[in-house]
Scaffold this motif. Sequence first.
Motif, PDB file in Angstrom:
ATOM      1  N   PRO A 173      63.487 -15.432 113.296  1.00 19.88           N
ATOM      2  CA  PRO A 173      63.113 -14.045 113.031  1.00 19.88           C
ATOM      3  C   PRO A 173      63.325 -13.139 114.244  1.00 19.88           C
ATOM      4  CG  PRO A 173      61.165 -15.311 113.536  1.00 19.88           C
ATOM      5  CD  PRO A 173      62.317 -16.288 113.545  1.00 19.88           C
ATOM      6  N   SER A 174      63.423 -11.854 113.965  1.00 23.45           N
ATOM      7  CA  SER A 174      63.440 -10.842 115.003  1.00 23.45           C
ATOM      8  C   SER A 174      62.485  -9.725 114.594  1.00 23.45           C
ATOM      9  CB  SER A 174      64.853 -10.283 115.224  1.00 23.45           C
ATOM     10  OG  SER A 174      65.359  -9.724 114.018  1.00 23.45           O
ATOM     11  N   GLY A 175      62.077  -8.895 115.560  1.00 19.34           N
ATOM     12  CA  GLY A 175      61.048  -7.903 115.281  1.00 19.34           C
ATOM     13  C   GLY A 175      61.393  -6.503 115.748  1.00 19.34           C
TER      14      GLY A 175
ATOM     15  N   ILE B 109      59.127  -7.930 110.672  1.00 11.33           N
ATOM     16  CA  ILE B 109      59.563  -9.246 111.140  1.00 11.33           C
ATOM     17  C   ILE B 109      60.511  -9.790 110.084  1.00 11.33           C
ATOM     18  CG2 ILE B 109      58.849 -11.527 111.916  1.00 11.33           C
ATOM     19  CD1 ILE B 109      57.681  -9.160 113.534  1.00 11.33           C
ATOM     20  N   SER B 110      61.751 -10.043 110.447  1.00  9.94           N
ATOM     21  CA  SER B 110      62.703 -10.474 109.425  1.00  9.94           C
ATOM     22  C   SER B 110      63.772 -11.382 110.020  1.00  9.94           C
ATOM     23  CB  SER B 110      63.366  -9.260 108.760  1.00  9.94           C
ATOM     24  OG  SER B 110      64.117  -8.531 109.704  1.00  9.94           O
ATOM     25  N   GLY B 111      64.431 -12.092 109.122  1.00  9.11           N
ATOM     26  CA  GLY B 111      65.519 -12.977 109.517  1.00  9.11           C
ATOM     27  C   GLY B 111      65.875 -13.886 108.366  1.00  9.11           C
ATOM     28  N   ASN B 112      66.995 -14.557 108.485  1.00  8.73           N
ATOM     29  CA  ASN B 112      67.422 -15.519 107.469  1.00  8.73           C
ATOM     30  C   ASN B 112      66.978 -16.921 107.852  1.00  8.73           C
ATOM     31  OD1 ASN B 112      68.657 -13.684 105.781  1.00  8.73           O
ATOM     32  ND2 ASN B 112      70.666 -13.922 106.732  1.00  8.73           N
ATOM     33  N   ALA B 113      66.482 -17.642 106.864  1.00  9.72           N
ATOM     34  CA  ALA B 113      66.231 -19.067 107.040  1.00  9.72           C
ATOM     35  C   ALA B 113      67.474 -19.823 106.585  1.00  9.72           C
ATOM     36  CB  ALA B 113      65.015 -19.494 106.229  1.00  9.72           C
ATOM     37  N   ASN B 114      67.694 -20.987 107.121  1.00 12.33           N
ATOM     38  CA  ASN B 114      68.789 -21.848 106.681  1.00 12.33           C
ATOM     39  C   ASN B 114      68.184 -23.084 106.035  1.00 12.33           C
ATOM     40  OD1 ASN B 114      71.152 -20.384 107.653  1.00 12.33           O
ATOM     41  ND2 ASN B 114      70.351 -20.805 109.695  1.00 12.33           N
TER      42      ASN B 114
ATOM     43  N   SER C 262      70.849 -19.600 102.407  1.00 11.05           N
ATOM     44  CA  SER C 262      70.204 -18.887 103.527  1.00 11.05           C
ATOM     45  C   SER C 262      69.278 -17.800 102.982  1.00 11.05           C
ATOM     46  CB  SER C 262      71.257 -18.276 104.457  1.00 11.05           C
ATOM     47  OG  SER C 262      72.050 -19.277 105.049  1.00 11.05           O
ATOM     48  N   PRO C 263      68.055 -18.167 102.606  1.00 10.13           N
ATOM     49  CA  PRO C 263      67.112 -17.175 102.097  1.00 10.13           C
ATOM     50  C   PRO C 263      66.587 -16.256 103.200  1.00 10.13           C
ATOM     51  CG  PRO C 263      66.048 -19.299 102.296  1.00 10.13           C
ATOM     52  CD  PRO C 263      67.504 -19.524 102.587  1.00 10.13           C
ATOM     53  N   SER C 264      66.231 -15.033 102.816  1.00  9.70           N
ATOM     54  CA  SER C 264      65.612 -14.094 103.744  1.00  9.70           C
ATOM     55  C   SER C 264      64.103 -14.318 103.770  1.00  9.70           C
ATOM     56  CB  SER C 264      65.882 -12.651 103.313  1.00  9.70           C
ATOM     57  OG  SER C 264      67.258 -12.379 103.269  1.00  9.70           O
ATOM     58  N   ILE C 265      63.493 -14.019 104.913  1.00  5.07           N
ATOM     59  CA  ILE C 265      62.029 -13.961 104.994  1.00  5.07           C
ATOM     60  C   ILE C 265      61.672 -12.662 105.715  1.00  5.07           C
ATOM     61  CG2 ILE C 265      59.892 -15.096 105.668  1.00  5.07           C
ATOM     62  CD1 ILE C 265      61.301 -17.741 105.696  1.00  5.07           C
ATOM     63  N   PRO C 266      61.633 -11.535 104.996  1.00 10.83           N
ATOM     64  CA  PRO C 266      61.271 -10.250 105.607  1.00 10.83           C
ATOM     65  C   PRO C 266      59.787  -9.930 105.351  1.00 10.83           C
ATOM     66  CG  PRO C 266      62.435  -9.886 103.535  1.00 10.83           C
ATOM     67  CD  PRO C 266      62.157 -11.370 103.642  1.00 10.83           C
ATOM     68  N   ILE C 267      59.047  -9.659 106.420  1.00 15.78           N
ATOM     69  CA  ILE C 267      57.618  -9.393 106.311  1.00 15.78           C
ATOM     70  C   ILE C 267      57.309  -8.095 107.052  1.00 15.78           C
ATOM     71  CG2 ILE C 267      55.301 -10.320 106.645  1.00 15.78           C
ATOM     72  CD1 ILE C 267      56.520 -13.078 106.963  1.00 15.78           C
ATOM     73  N   ASP C 268      56.596  -7.188 106.383  1.00 15.80           N
ATOM     74  CA  ASP C 268      56.214  -5.903 106.982  1.00 15.80           C
ATOM     75  C   ASP C 268      54.703  -5.839 107.144  1.00 15.80           C
ATOM     76  OD1 ASP C 268      58.844  -4.923 107.082  1.00 15.80           O
ATOM     77  OD2 ASP C 268      58.739  -4.282 104.995  1.00 15.80           O
TER      78      ASP C 268
ATOM     79  N   PRO D  18      62.077  -9.044  99.478  1.00 21.48           N
ATOM     80  CA  PRO D  18      62.806 -10.040  98.691  1.00 21.48           C
ATOM     81  C   PRO D  18      63.299 -11.205  99.542  1.00 21.48           C
ATOM     82  CG  PRO D  18      63.539  -7.824  98.154  1.00 21.48           C
ATOM     83  CD  PRO D  18      62.662  -7.700  99.362  1.00 21.48           C
ATOM     84  N   VAL D  19      63.037 -12.430  99.089  1.00 18.88           N
ATOM     85  CA  VAL D  19      63.485 -13.615  99.819  1.00 18.88           C
ATOM     86  C   VAL D  19      64.829 -14.115  99.285  1.00 18.88           C
ATOM     87  CG1 VAL D  19      61.106 -14.291 100.278  1.00 18.88           C
ATOM     88  CG2 VAL D  19      62.283 -15.288  98.321  1.00 18.88           C
ATOM     89  N   PHE D  20      65.363 -13.457  98.262  1.00 20.02           N
ATOM     90  CA  PHE D  20      66.601 -13.912  97.638  1.00 20.02           C
ATOM     91  C   PHE D  20      67.763 -13.881  98.638  1.00 20.02           C
ATOM     92  CE2 PHE D  20      70.345 -13.900  94.969  1.00 20.02           C
ATOM     93  CZ  PHE D  20      69.984 -14.715  93.912  1.00 20.02           C
TER      94      PHE D  20
END
Length: 234
Positions: A68-70, A81-86, A165-171, A115-117
């Motif tokens: 993740p990056s912020g 806070i967001s980034g792609n998971a592998n 590679s799903p996204s995990i974006p959190i606000d 969205p984690v899609f």
Amino acid sequence: MLSAYFILWVHVETHPTPGGSLNVTAEEWTIAVHASELSCILGHDKNLGYYPLHYRNKDLVLRVSYSPSGLRNVGCNQFSISGNANLYIRPRNNSVAIRRVVFIVENLSDFSIGPVFPKQTGVLYFTINGGKFEVSEVYVPGYDILQTFQVKALKPTWGETVSVSPSIPIDFTINRPVGNGKNAELVYRARVIIRVEYLIRTGYFTSEKRTLQVVIPMTVKFYSLSSCTYGCEP
């Protein structure tokens, strides 16, 4: 010829019977966010670390990681806070067939999950492995559809891997002030849930349905909130 085709078809498709399930809780991912070190200028995201998980049993190898990056806003009370998971799942041999993978990011605190899609060219549907799996939205009872997606086999997948590679974006929105000094902190919690439904061959015409669920607790800790000044650069 028809008899030979039928025998081959049954061998590939198999007759599945109910099998066991395994639930695994992995080591927690703890993401430290020093608010005063973040920027609010797009493109100036600060890397917040690398969080891997490697799991294997006699049937499957599962690897997932998150980088993740912020960013923050000018007032230092809103954070992204967001980034792609592998995500990579591989059968241990050709006697294992992945049938369905469900990926969930569960919200356990007061924040917003985007969205984690794993989007590709903006669509919410695509196929992988030569059309053998489809990646699509899925409704899971108890979760917002933005928190989930699935990878589903469309045809026999003995020995085939799944890699997405799903996204995990959190606000986050934080009401200031928070405590005193650079060590003031807030803690938010979530869980990444990976549910793998698969077959394991038990005979020439038979197989057993099994389920593996891996849960990764995720904690986001915000530090130095009280010393975070207004403005875009730390």
